[in-house]
Design a protein around this motif. Structure first.
Motif, short mmCIF file in Angstrom:
data_model
loop_
_atom_site.label_atom_id
_atom_site.label_comp_id
_atom_site.label_asym_id
_atom_site.label_seq_id
_atom_site.Cartn_x
_atom_site.Cartn_y
_atom_site.Cartn_z
N PHE A 89 5.15 3.37 4.84
CA PHE A 89 4.60 2.65 3.69
C PHE A 89 5.21 3.19 2.39
CE2 PHE A 89 0.99 3.23 0.58
CZ PHE A 89 0.90 1.92 0.14
N GLY A 147 -4.17 1.39 10.49
CA GLY A 147 -3.59 0.31 11.26
C GLY A 147 -4.05 -1.07 10.81
N ALA A 148 -4.92 -1.13 9.79
CA ALA A 148 -5.42 -2.42 9.30
C ALA A 148 -4.30 -3.21 8.62
CB ALA A 148 -6.58 -2.21 8.33
N PHE A 195 1.42 -3.44 -2.60
CA PHE A 195 1.54 -2.45 -3.69
C PHE A 195 2.50 -2.96 -4.76
CE2 PHE A 195 3.79 0.93 -5.79
CZ PHE A 195 2.76 1.71 -6.28
N GLN A 201 -3.66 -5.05 17.20
CA GLN A 201 -3.36 -3.64 16.92
C GLN A 201 -3.70 -2.75 18.11
OE1 GLN A 201 -2.08 -2.23 14.22
NE2 GLN A 201 -2.09 -3.91 12.76
N ARG A 216 1.80 5.96 7.13
CA ARG A 216 1.79 6.29 5.71
C ARG A 216 3.20 6.59 5.21
NH1 ARG A 216 -3.19 7.84 3.13
NH2 ARG A 216 -4.44 8.48 4.92
N MET A 231 -1.78 3.29 -4.30
CA MET A 231 -1.08 3.84 -3.12
C MET A 231 -2.06 4.51 -2.17
SD MET A 231 2.56 5.56 -4.06
CE MET A 231 3.50 5.56 -2.55
N ALA A 249 -0.95 7.85 12.31
CA ALA A 249 -1.45 7.53 10.97
C ALA A 249 -0.50 8.07 9.90
CB ALA A 249 -2.86 8.11 10.79
N LEU A 293 -4.21 1.57 -0.42
CA LEU A 293 -3.42 0.82 0.56
C LEU A 293 -2.92 1.75 1.68
CD1 LEU A 293 -1.49 -1.44 -1.95
CD2 LEU A 293 -2.99 -2.28 -0.14
N GLY A 294 -2.55 2.97 1.31
CA GLY A 294 -2.08 3.94 2.30
C GLY A 294 -3.14 4.22 3.36
N GLU A 295 -4.39 4.23 2.94
CA GLU A 295 -5.49 4.45 3.87
C GLU A 295 -5.58 3.29 4.87
OE1 GLU A 295 -6.86 7.27 4.05
OE2 GLU A 295 -8.12 6.60 5.75
N ASP A 320 8.96 2.50 2.18
CA ASP A 320 9.20 1.09 1.90
C ASP A 320 9.07 0.82 0.40
OD1 ASP A 320 9.60 -1.58 2.66
OD2 ASP A 320 8.43 -1.24 4.47
N ILE A 321 8.07 1.41 -0.21
CA ILE A 321 7.86 1.24 -1.66
C ILE A 321 9.05 1.81 -2.42
CG2 ILE A 321 6.48 2.03 -3.62
CD1 ILE A 321 4.02 1.82 -1.74
N VAL A 348 -3.14 1.35 5.70
CA VAL A 348 -1.95 1.43 6.55
C VAL A 348 -2.16 2.48 7.64
CG1 VAL A 348 0.48 2.17 6.58
CG2 VAL A 348 -0.32 0.55 4.85
N ALA A 349 -2.73 3.62 7.25
CA ALA A 349 -2.94 4.72 8.20
C ALA A 349 -3.90 4.32 9.32
CB ALA A 349 -3.46 5.96 7.47
N ASP A 375 0.08 -3.44 8.16
CA ASP A 375 1.41 -2.97 8.53
C ASP A 375 2.04 -2.25 7.33
OD1 ASP A 375 3.43 -3.38 10.80
OD2 ASP A 375 4.57 -3.78 8.98
N PRO A 376 2.84 -1.19 7.56
CA PRO A 376 3.44 -0.48 6.42
C PRO A 376 4.18 -1.39 5.44
CG PRO A 376 3.80 0.79 8.42
CD PRO A 376 3.14 -0.50 8.83
N ALA A 377 4.97 -2.34 5.96
CA ALA A 377 5.73 -3.23 5.08
C ALA A 377 4.80 -4.16 4.31
CB ALA A 377 6.73 -4.05 5.90
N ASP A 378 3.72 -4.59 4.95
CA ASP A 378 2.74 -5.46 4.30
C ASP A 378 2.05 -4.67 3.18
OD1 ASP A 378 1.17 -7.61 3.77
OD2 ASP A 378 0.11 -7.63 5.69
N GLY A 379 1.64 -3.46 3.48
CA GLY A 379 1.02 -2.59 2.47
C GLY A 379 1.95 -2.38 1.28
N ALA A 380 3.22 -2.13 1.59
CA ALA A 380 4.20 -1.89 0.53
C ALA A 380 4.37 -3.15 -0.33
CB ALA A 380 5.53 -1.47 1.13
N MET A 434 6.31 -10.96 8.05
CA MET A 434 5.06 -10.28 7.69
C MET A 434 3.86 -11.04 8.24
SD MET A 434 5.77 -7.81 5.04
CE MET A 434 5.73 -8.19 3.30
#
Lengths: 326, 326
Positions: free
Chosen positions: B275, A306-307, A317, B45, B272, A296, B268, A299-301, B278-279, A303-304, A309-314, B37
């Motif tokens: 993210f 912007g590399a 995970f 971005q 987070r 978390m 940011a 991946l959270g980093e 979503d999880i 997401v933060a 997307d939150p849903a993609d990161g989730a 996605m």
């Protein structure tokens, strides 16, 4: 550990067996958990105590009330257990029942069992442990289980969801104080008890009680309340005034609820509630393992920045979690 | 669907491509989700709009405000998108932006894009879809994205967590009305706008504005606020009074936040937040499948009758879920 022997000891109401059983359900170890479940499954379902939830902020005289009320009950031949849900003790090292000198008389009473609050990690864990400790006390034949909490955050809800009746203890105060009690807490209470109704504070206690009586009348009527409930009354725990009346008031309420089916219905819906809560907590506990936390954080980093997307990161995970659930 | 072509269309700011892309992120189908996605990952971005969250109960003139404010912005050469988070629309069939005649002028403006609220199942789903629709509007080069909500339950929190600035729209009202706005909502607001400051209501609007100015000063100071913020002001959306001042007030705030690093930091931490949300939602969604519901109902019944301990029932449910996750 011999679980059958322990169950036999609890059922025979041996204090040491009960204490060891509670320690077992409080343990966070996986093997202990499995043993705790075997223990609980081995206990009879037919013994029910009256579970009294009790909330009050520090300074209202909660320990004094519990001690005086408990001593009165043991003098009536009842067996009384005292447990606590203490959301603060993980940080403060225990603020309820942690002090050995509290409830000294009650602790030494052979018909009472006072259990200090366990150290814990979060309220979800405390809830399950206390709920299971209540079950153990019932199986050990206690007639009354008092479950104490301080008025902090969600702890009242936790206690109310494992109690047959919920009692809110208050101190005498000016009229402005009324607003200090959150509406949600008032709505949980079956009985509001204004303590310290003695000496100089007696008149103020009466006024406070009248204020709360008025406020209770304004609340929406609940089906599980007979005429005149929820209600407010005054006591002096220090001078043993009003405690028999408090007990009678609770008895009247409980008898009505038993006769009208609310006792069983409430217990059934509470069991369901804890079952569902337990499932949710187990699912979310998957996020607390070291591997999950590391994933978390990483991946959270991303997401933060912007590399990702939150849903993609989730989604990434969740894939990792499914591949390697521990 | 050709996702690359769709991405190219969105980036080129083709209205039909944007509308189709939003429909895609709104879809609940698994194959659409995978495509959504891929689409989001294909977008640049580097385009950021100013995301303005806007809350107000029915009757405060929210549509009129958005239309007048939006027309002013497009007249200034800005491109404006309007989205909605509508927690009620799953039940009522859409209460925000559902009426095609609303924001008629703005909808026909070539520099504006007004999207009706999607039909949805729960707030968690709405949140993700709206958040992703915001990203699409940004990628399509919109300068300002207005995210509208009615003041119901958690919807303000959802909107505030996806906005750069949060605006609370109110109607003129007597002093007693102040207590009608929940403290939590006031604490989210960067700007309180009292609408309908015209004709007979002008004086009342001024008084309401003064009341809220006073109330805002009593709130705890937040690090992301320059001197004098959060603040309250009056407008008349109907008579186009005060709208340029509203825009300037927002600009001043936004520039200060950009200069002091709060813009990036907030974005940011919001990413987070989504993210992690979503999880959690994905984990808990495992309880919503027909098989999981059936298993919960069956075990829950055994728990309710006392045949199973809640923790034991939960453990059995979890075993079944792990054996057969779908």
């Amino acid at each position: 550990m011999d679980i059958e022997e322990l169950a036999t000891g609890v059922i025979a109401s041996e204090r040491r067996a009960l204490a060891r059983a509670i320690t077992l359900v409080e343990s966070g170890r996986a093997d202990h958990r499995a043993e705790a479940m075997r223990l609980l499954a081995a206990l009879p379902q037919d013994r029910q105590a009256l579970r009294i939830g009790l909330s009050g902020t520090p300074g209202v005289g909660k320990s004094t009330f519990i001690e005086s009320f408990g001593m009165m009950l043991t003098a009536m031949g009842k067996r009384v257990a005292v447990l606590a849900v203490d959301p603060s003790s993980s940080r403060s090292g225990g603020s309820i029942l942690g002090d050995k000198t509290r409830m000294d008389r009650l602790s030494r009473d052979p018909n009472a069992f006072v259990r200090p609050s366990p150290s814990q990690t979060h309220l979800g864990g405390v809830a399950r442990r206390t709920r299971e400790a209540v079950r153990l006390c019932e199986a050990a034949g206690y007639d009354v289980v008092l479950i104490e909490t301080v008025g902090v955050g969600q702890s009242e809800t936790v206690v109310a969801e494992m109690s047959d009746v919920f009692l809110l203890l208050l101190a005498p105060a000016g009229g402005d104080e009324l607003q200090g009690v959150k509406r949600g807490i008032m709505e949980m209470a079956d009985l509001i008890v204004v303590n310290k109704a003695d000496g100089d504070l007696a008149a103020t206690a009466m006024r406070t009680c009248a204020d709360y009586s008025g406020a209770l009348r304004l609340l929406r009527k609940r089906p599980q309340d007979p005429q005149g409930y929820p209600r407010a009354m005054t006591v002096s725990a220090l001078q043993d005034i009003g405690l028999p009346e408090t007990w009678e008031t609770l008895q009247t309420l409980v008898n009505w609820r038993r006769d009208n089916g609310y006792w069983d219905r409430t217990r059934a819906s509470q069991a369901r509630y804890w079952f569902e809560q337990d499932i949710r907590q187990t699912l979310l506990a998957q996020l607390e393992t070291p591997a999950a936390r590391a994933s978390m954080a990483e991946l959270g980093e991303q997401v933060a920045t912007g590399a990702l997307d939150p849903a993609d990161g989730a989604a990434r995970f969740m894939s990792a979690l499914r591949r390697d659930p521990d």
